[in-house]
Design a protein around this motif. Structure first.
Motif: not given
Lengths: 333, 333
Positions: A53-54, A59-61, A47, A49-51, A91, A112-115
């Motif tokens: 996260t949206l 985001s798991g980061t 899956p 992660r980007i989708a 991560n 912040r942008q990187q979520c």
DNA sequence: CTGAAAGCGCTTACAG
DNA sequence: CTGAAAGCGCTTACAG
């Protein structure tokens, strides 16, 4: 790259069902589940992660902003943080701020942008006001190695107590005329270590000769220069507590270059517990900071906050003394 | 957090237009542009990288998998990579593999899900076959510190040449009976450095006594033990080239514990150029690896590949000799 | 227990 | 020069 649609098509179900089985959420017939899993396997589906996260905002980061990973103090912090993050499926995004306010601010914005779900700021230069302000628009924040009074998580180590540990050790060894090579006055940790030194001396009923407190720059060269000044005194000290290890190593070098040695001519104690202290001769007595744990606890705090814990915590970890050869009186106290 | 819709609404335009101005793509009336920019400002709008990544497939992140950031060799690599990434607006995700195949594979999978645009693998344990296989489903890959013959970018430093540098230096100093404390035979770099030593000795027409080549473990303890073995020989060497600095420091310690010293009783040369070599006594002669550049070049390669460069590159950087006090003959050759 | 639909916040052709 | 629409790959109520 296979997507959830491909899996759904192959398994002959809807994407909703695929989503349910890979997330183990909601009811799903075991037979259907098996078919989906088989399709996942067959397509080597992972899956995005980007989708995810949206839609979930998770985001798991985690962002880690530290001054310089090349400085011996920080890799341990990073490692502690990464290990704990790893255990929880997170991560770490590594950022070097070079002790610069602008880079810190810039990275804060990018993260912040990187979520990212949280940010760990090590030795930040940001003022408390700016920090609280950032906190409003930002994910959870943990500040390491900086005492913060406001509503921001913080993790620090007890610098006053650590300095007391070092100073007391020298007192126990029987030294009375104890000098201090301090860090730059602009550094909070340096001021705290200075305070621990002063406090301990006062408690022991020993007055401190102002000439025995010399300011350094936390670097080897500064330690060297400071030691040279101490040696030039009409009545040099019997022992010196240095506010960090690099200055202590510099002090040792200066001693050697002046044809003296520790601890016979002067006892030396450092602070930090970097690896170098174990390889230098004489082996340096130092106060070991719990750097790995600082990183570890920071991630733990972040994770708790993400899970909904509202209360702000200010954790102070205790350093410990590691006795080497540079401070031990051979002739007994 | 304001979204593109909020900006569009405030500026009285469509989201397409907002997108065009923030990306400076396509035509847009300057008046309209100004209004949009004003709205961006007013709302402190920051485009979500997550959403952008979902459509463009460009996440602005690079994965860095290295064995252990706590090991003195790696922070420099990480720093070089992060600096170069920073210059190009990229972020680094840091992963510690602990030299374990499973952790490497696991992280490779996670990074793929995280949609990184490239991965840097330092000192990987993966076989070339596995690596090429991974390459099919993965973003661009650069391998550092591991010579790879197949179609994978690689960056390494010339270990054979570096070892030759060290050995020649000892020869120039006039030493003839030169020993080598090798790294573990399982390590490619260790085998290459051994080869550089052998080759240089052969070129100088000097036979190598097999007893003079002792295998260590790349750690301080191993260097110490190896030196003890060399000292126990009926005819000990005049000089020793150690395959890394930690073993060289161990060798120095053993010399000292045996009441000998470098370089008077035996010359010692290390390899790597870690900070420690500068603080140890005597200051260690060593071969400095271009670690910072390795990280830097790795990111450059990745970026070029992302931009469409198809050709695979195998970059070999040159190490350089840093002469300290541990190897210099005082009485002249 | 399962599927259709909406939506997360963007970008990107495609019309106009 | 600008906007409506589709779509990136998921999750999540909501029906059924």
């Amino acid at each position: 790259m296979a997507t959830i649609k491909d899996v759904a098509a192959l398994a002959g179900v809807s994407v909703s069902t695929v989503s349910r089985v890979i997330n183990a959420s909601g009811y799903v017939d075991s037979k259907t589940g098996e078919r989906v899993l088989a399709a996942v396997e067959a397509l080597d589906y992972r899956p995005s992660r980007i989708a995810r996260t949206l839609v979930t905002r998770r985001s798991g980061t985690i962002g880690l902003i530290l001054p310089d990973i090349t400085n011996p103090f920080f890799p341990e912090v990073a490692r502690g943080a990464e290990d704990e993050a790893y255990r929880h499926g997170y991560n770490l995004i590594l950022c070097n701020s070079d002790w610069k306010l602008e880079k810190e601010t810039l990275y804060l914005g990018i993260l912040r942008q990187q979520c990212v779900e949280g940010v760990i700021l090590v030795s930040t230069k940001l003022t408390e006001e700016r920090l609280t302000e950032e906190c409003r628009s930002l994910p959870p924040l943990v500040v390491i190695d900086r005492t913060i009074t406001l509503d921001i998580h913080s993790i620090s180590s007890n610098n006053v107590g650590g300095a007391a540990l070092a100073t007391k050790h020298l007192l126990v060894q029987g030294y009375r005329r104890i000098a201090h090579i301090a860090g730059p006055a602009s550094s909070i940790s340096a001021r705290q270590r200075l305070e621990g030194y002063h406090r301990t001396m006062a408690e022991a009923g020993l007055p401190v000769d102002p000439a025995l407190v010399v300011e350094g720059d936390y670097r080897l060269g500064g330690g060297k220069k400071a030691m040279a000044r101490l040696l030039a005194l009409t009545e040099p000290p019997e022992a010196v507590f240095c506010a960090n290890d690099m200055m202590a190593v510099g002090a040792l070098e200066q001693l050697q270059e002046s044809d003296r040695c520790a601890p016979a001519d002067m006892a030396v104690v450092g602070y930090d517990g970097i690896d170098l202290t174990r390889y230098v001769h004489p082996r340096l007595t130092t106060v070991i900071q719990p750097t790995y744990q600082m990183g570890e606890r920071a991630v733990q705090l972040l994770l708790e906050t993400i899970k909904g814990n509202e209360s702000f915590q200010h954790i102070e970890l205790e350093p410990r003394l590691a006795i080497g050869d540079s401070s031990v009186r051979r002739d007994g106290p």
